[in-house]
Design an enzyme around this catalytic site. Structure first.
Site, PDB file in Angstrom:
ATOM      1  N   GLY A 128       0.816  -1.219   0.000  1.00 51.51           N
ATOM      2  CA  GLY A 128       0.000   0.000   0.000  1.00 51.51           C
ATOM      3  C   GLY A 128       0.839   1.253   0.000  1.00 51.51           C
ATOM      4  O   GLY A 128       1.002   1.911   1.034  1.00 51.51           O
ATOM      5  N   GLU A 244      12.558  -4.958  -4.310  1.00 52.50           N
ATOM      6  CA  GLU A 244      11.564  -5.279  -5.356  1.00 52.50           C
ATOM      7  C   GLU A 244      12.173  -5.160  -6.754  1.00 52.50           C
ATOM      8  O   GLU A 244      11.966  -6.013  -7.603  1.00 52.50           O
ATOM      9  CB  GLU A 244      10.360  -4.327  -5.219  1.00 52.50           C
TER      10      GLU A 244
HETATM   11  C1  LIG Z   1      -0.789  -3.158 -12.743  1.00 50.41           C
HETATM   12  C2  LIG Z   1      -0.257  -2.273 -11.676  1.00 50.41           C
HETATM   13  C3  LIG Z   1      -0.015  -2.814 -10.415  1.00 50.41           C
HETATM   14  C4  LIG Z   1       0.444  -1.992  -9.386  1.00 50.41           C
HETATM   15  N1  LIG Z   1       0.591  -2.519  -8.126  1.00 50.41           N
HETATM   16  C5  LIG Z   1       0.884  -1.685  -7.092  1.00 50.41           C
HETATM   17  C6  LIG Z   1       0.872  -2.147  -5.736  1.00 50.41           C
HETATM   18  O1  LIG Z   1       0.645  -3.334  -5.467  1.00 50.41           O
HETATM   19  N2  LIG Z   1       1.083  -1.256  -4.740  1.00 50.41           N
HETATM   20  C7  LIG Z   1       1.313   0.078  -4.975  1.00 50.41           C
HETATM   21  O2  LIG Z   1       1.490   0.827  -4.020  1.00 50.41           O
HETATM   22  N3  LIG Z   1       1.350   0.553  -6.254  1.00 50.41           N
HETATM   23  C8  LIG Z   1       1.127  -0.298  -7.299  1.00 50.41           C
HETATM   24  N4  LIG Z   1       1.126   0.192  -8.596  1.00 50.41           N
HETATM   25  C9  LIG Z   1       1.311   1.627  -8.809  1.00 50.41           C
HETATM   26  C10 LIG Z   1       2.606   2.001  -9.515  1.00 50.41           C
HETATM   27  O3  LIG Z   1       3.692   1.917  -8.641  1.00 50.41           O
HETATM   28  C11 LIG Z   1       2.346   3.429 -10.033  1.00 50.41           C
HETATM   29  O4  LIG Z   1       1.466   3.313 -11.124  1.00 50.41           O
HETATM   30  C12 LIG Z   1       3.602   4.115 -10.459  1.00 50.41           C
HETATM   31  O5  LIG Z   1       4.399   4.424  -9.344  1.00 50.41           O
HETATM   32  C13 LIG Z   1       3.286   5.393 -11.259  1.00 50.41           C
HETATM   33  O6  LIG Z   1       2.399   6.221 -10.558  1.00 50.41           O
HETATM   34  P1  LIG Z   1       1.080   6.811 -11.245  1.00 50.41           P
HETATM   35  O7  LIG Z   1       0.299   5.660 -11.810  1.00 50.41           O
HETATM   36  O8  LIG Z   1       0.379   7.682 -10.232  1.00 50.41           O
HETATM   37  O9  LIG Z   1       1.552   7.659 -12.458  1.00 50.41           O
HETATM   38  P2  LIG Z   1       2.080   9.170 -12.433  1.00 50.41           P
HETATM   39  O10 LIG Z   1       3.026   9.339 -11.309  1.00 50.41           O
HETATM   40  O11 LIG Z   1       0.896  10.090 -12.480  1.00 50.41           O
HETATM   41  O12 LIG Z   1       2.842   9.242 -13.783  1.00 50.41           O
HETATM   42  C14 LIG Z   1       2.151   9.305 -15.031  1.00 50.41           C
HETATM   43  C15 LIG Z   1       3.130   9.417 -16.164  1.00 50.41           C
HETATM   44  O13 LIG Z   1       3.978  10.552 -15.989  1.00 50.41           O
HETATM   45  C16 LIG Z   1       5.358  10.169 -16.068  1.00 50.41           C
HETATM   46  N5  LIG Z   1       6.103  10.917 -15.018  1.00 50.41           N
HETATM   47  C17 LIG Z   1       5.682  11.199 -13.775  1.00 50.41           C
HETATM   48  N6  LIG Z   1       6.645  11.867 -13.093  1.00 50.41           N
HETATM   49  C18 LIG Z   1       7.703  11.984 -13.935  1.00 50.41           C
HETATM   50  C19 LIG Z   1       9.015  12.571 -13.812  1.00 50.41           C
HETATM   51  N7  LIG Z   1       9.410  13.166 -12.670  1.00 50.41           N
HETATM   52  N8  LIG Z   1       9.829  12.504 -14.889  1.00 50.41           N
HETATM   53  C20 LIG Z   1       9.428  11.913 -16.048  1.00 50.41           C
HETATM   54  N9  LIG Z   1       8.199  11.343 -16.220  1.00 50.41           N
HETATM   55  C21 LIG Z   1       7.349  11.379 -15.181  1.00 50.41           C
HETATM   56  C22 LIG Z   1       5.378   8.685 -15.749  1.00 50.41           C
HETATM   57  O14 LIG Z   1       6.407   8.031 -16.417  1.00 50.41           O
HETATM   58  C23 LIG Z   1       4.062   8.221 -16.251  1.00 50.41           C
HETATM   59  O15 LIG Z   1       4.152   7.812 -17.596  1.00 50.41           O
HETATM   60  C24 LIG Z   1       0.694  -0.621  -9.651  1.00 50.41           C
HETATM   61  C25 LIG Z   1       0.470  -0.080 -10.928  1.00 50.41           C
HETATM   62  C26 LIG Z   1       0.003  -0.891 -11.932  1.00 50.41           C
HETATM   63  C27 LIG Z   1      -0.259  -0.269 -13.278  1.00 50.41           C
END
Ligand SMILES: Cc1cc2nc3c(=O)[nH]c(=O)nc-3n(C[C@H](O)[C@H](O)[C@H](O)COP(=O)(O)OP(=O)(O)OC[C@H]3O[C@@H](n4cnc5c(N)ncnc54)[C@H](O)[C@@H]3O)c2cc1C
Length: 389
Positions: A128, A244
């Site tokens: 989480g 991880e």
């Molecule tokens: C199938 C799946 C399983 C997951 N399982 C877990 C889980 O079990 N537990 C958990 O806690 N999380 C989990 N996650 C979450 C995952 O860690 C996040 O999706 C990830 O950290 C990206 O965060 P976000 O989705 O909010 O995207 P955002 O942070 O909103 O990013 C969106 C886009 O912007 C780009 N971006 C953002 N910031 C920057 C930057 N500084 N420089 C360049 N590009 C940038 C990213 O590359 C991305 O393409 C999971 C995600 C998926 C899709």
């Protein structure tokens, strides 16, 4: 320099294969493919996890004092990579990331309380961290834990908590100090997922994997559920993410796809593809090269952990390279197979054992797991080569 695996390593791979032969039969394979191959709760796949626990392999790298086997990270990598090759569910993050973090940062009571049941497969963690407004910028998380007497009261919402629907506990990052700079006011808690006030809502991904939104409303937990020290959680989250990442860049699935593709092209069914499109020879040749590079990058990151170094840049390198290779390989499979590539992995007669479509659909989210690839590139530049932030 000797790049070959040692005899001990090869014997270990044989042992892993023989375990898979006995415990990952046709039904489990079909259910794993159907469920998106990872982190799933299908009965045959759950039984596979129990078999892993009985074998002691959920505690592969953990201390013998708690029921572990004290094998190397490299052995764990070889096992996970072999599992990926055969489409078996991986050893989950409870064993590979949460347990070693508890070991490093938890107190002795927490070691005794949590490590044995993780190794026995009785406790399984969902992670989480992410929230609707805190993903890449994780330190902005807002789920709040407030101390009230001898309890902590949790309120907030997490997203993408994969496995929360069947896991027993959540490894939960919360804000515990609103005044501190954002990286300093975070703590990590262990929360049973059946506590009153927790609700879980499914989120389905395109790849077929279920993940979840998890809400916490006045969830009360005891102070013993705080991991390590209050407000030190960012360090613990970073440690768990380092563990991880070493496991995210597995090459098993892409090696399998490459082997399946080569066998298909060499078969009567697939021979026409290269006759009609000779350039595919170069494409497959390049795929073979890239797969070998990915394998060696992985070996190095796992070996560095065993040598006592934290492979900050190296783990990110393998993660970026292998996850993007997964997407390229799946794309090549689609080019070779044409419309056949779109067959569902569970359709009878599906080519390449269903790996083409399943990898094509899974590859996009592999870029996100353990931190997205743009951030991994920042880590390589900053931590590996001291480039300015
Ligand atoms: C199938 C799946 C399983 C997951 N399982 C877990 C889980 O079990 N537990 C958990 O806690 N999380 C989990 N996650 C979450 C995952 O860690 C996040 O999706 C990830 O950290 C990206 O965060 P976000 O989705 O909010 O995207 P955002 O942070 O909103 O990013 C969106 C886009 O912007 C780009 N971006 C953002 N910031 C920057 C930057 N500084 N420089 C360049 N590009 C940038 C990213 O590359 C991305 O393409 C999971 C995600 C998926 C899709």
């Amino acid at each position: 320099m000797e790049f070959e695996l040692s005899k001990d390593h090869l014997n270990w791979i044989d042992e892993v294969r023989s375990f898979l032969k006995d415990n990952f039969g046709a039904q489990a394979q079909a259910q794993a493919l159907e469920a998106g191959r990872e982190w799933n709760d299908k009965p045959a796949v759950r039984e596979f996890r129990s078999a892993l626990a009985r074998k002691g392999w959920l505690g592969l790298t953990l201390p013998r004092a708690y029921g572990g086997m004290e094998r190397s990270t490299f052995d764990q990598f070889l096992l996970m990579d072999e599992f990926a090759y055969w489409g078996a569910p991986s050893i989950d993050l409870s064993s590979s990331a949460v347990a070693p973090t508890i070991l490093r940062h938890g107190n002795p009571e927490q070691h005794k309380k949590w490590l044995p049941p993780i190794i026995e497969g009785k406790v399984e963690f969902a992670i989480g961290y992410s929230e609707p407004d805190a993903g890449t910028d994780l330190a902005s998380l807002r789920t709040r834990a407030e101390r009230r007497g001898k309890q902590w009261v949790i309120n907030g919402e997490k997203i993408w908590n994969t496995g929360a629907e069947y896991c027993t506990h959540e490894w939960l990052a919360c804000r515990t100090d609103l005044q501190a700079p954002k990286h300093r006011g975070i703590s990590v808690f262990i929360v049973a997922l059946n506590e009153p006030g927790i609700s879980i809502e499914p989120l389905w991904t395109w790849g077929g994997l279920r993940t979840n939104k998890v809400r916490f409303q006045d969830v009360c937990i005891g102070e013993e559920n705080l991991v390590g020290e209050v407000n030190e959680g960012w360090r613990y989250v970073s440690t768990a993410l380092d563990f991880e990442r070493v496991t995210v860049g597995l090459t098993g699935a892409v090696r399998r796809l490459k082997d399946e593709l080569v066998a298909y092209i060499n078969s009567e069914k697939g021979a026409h593809t290269v006759q009609e499109r000779p350039e595919l020879r170069h494409t497959i040749g390049q795929l073979v090269v890239d797969t070998e590079v990915a394998r060696l990058l992985n070996y190095r990151a796992a070996w560095m952990v065993d040598a006592g170094t934290v492979p900050y840049a190296e783990a990110s390198m393998t993660k970026v390279y292998t996850t993007e290779l997964n997407a390229r390989a799946a794309d090549i499979a689609m080019q070779v197979l044409g419309p056949l590539g779109r067959m569902d992995p569970t359709d009878p007669g599906v080519p390449l054992s269903g790996f083409a479509q399943s990898l094509y659909r899974a590859a996009p989210y592999l870029r996100f797991g353990g931190g997205n690839n743009e951030i991994q590139r920042d880590i390589i530049a900053q931590r590996g080569f001291a480039l300015p932030r």
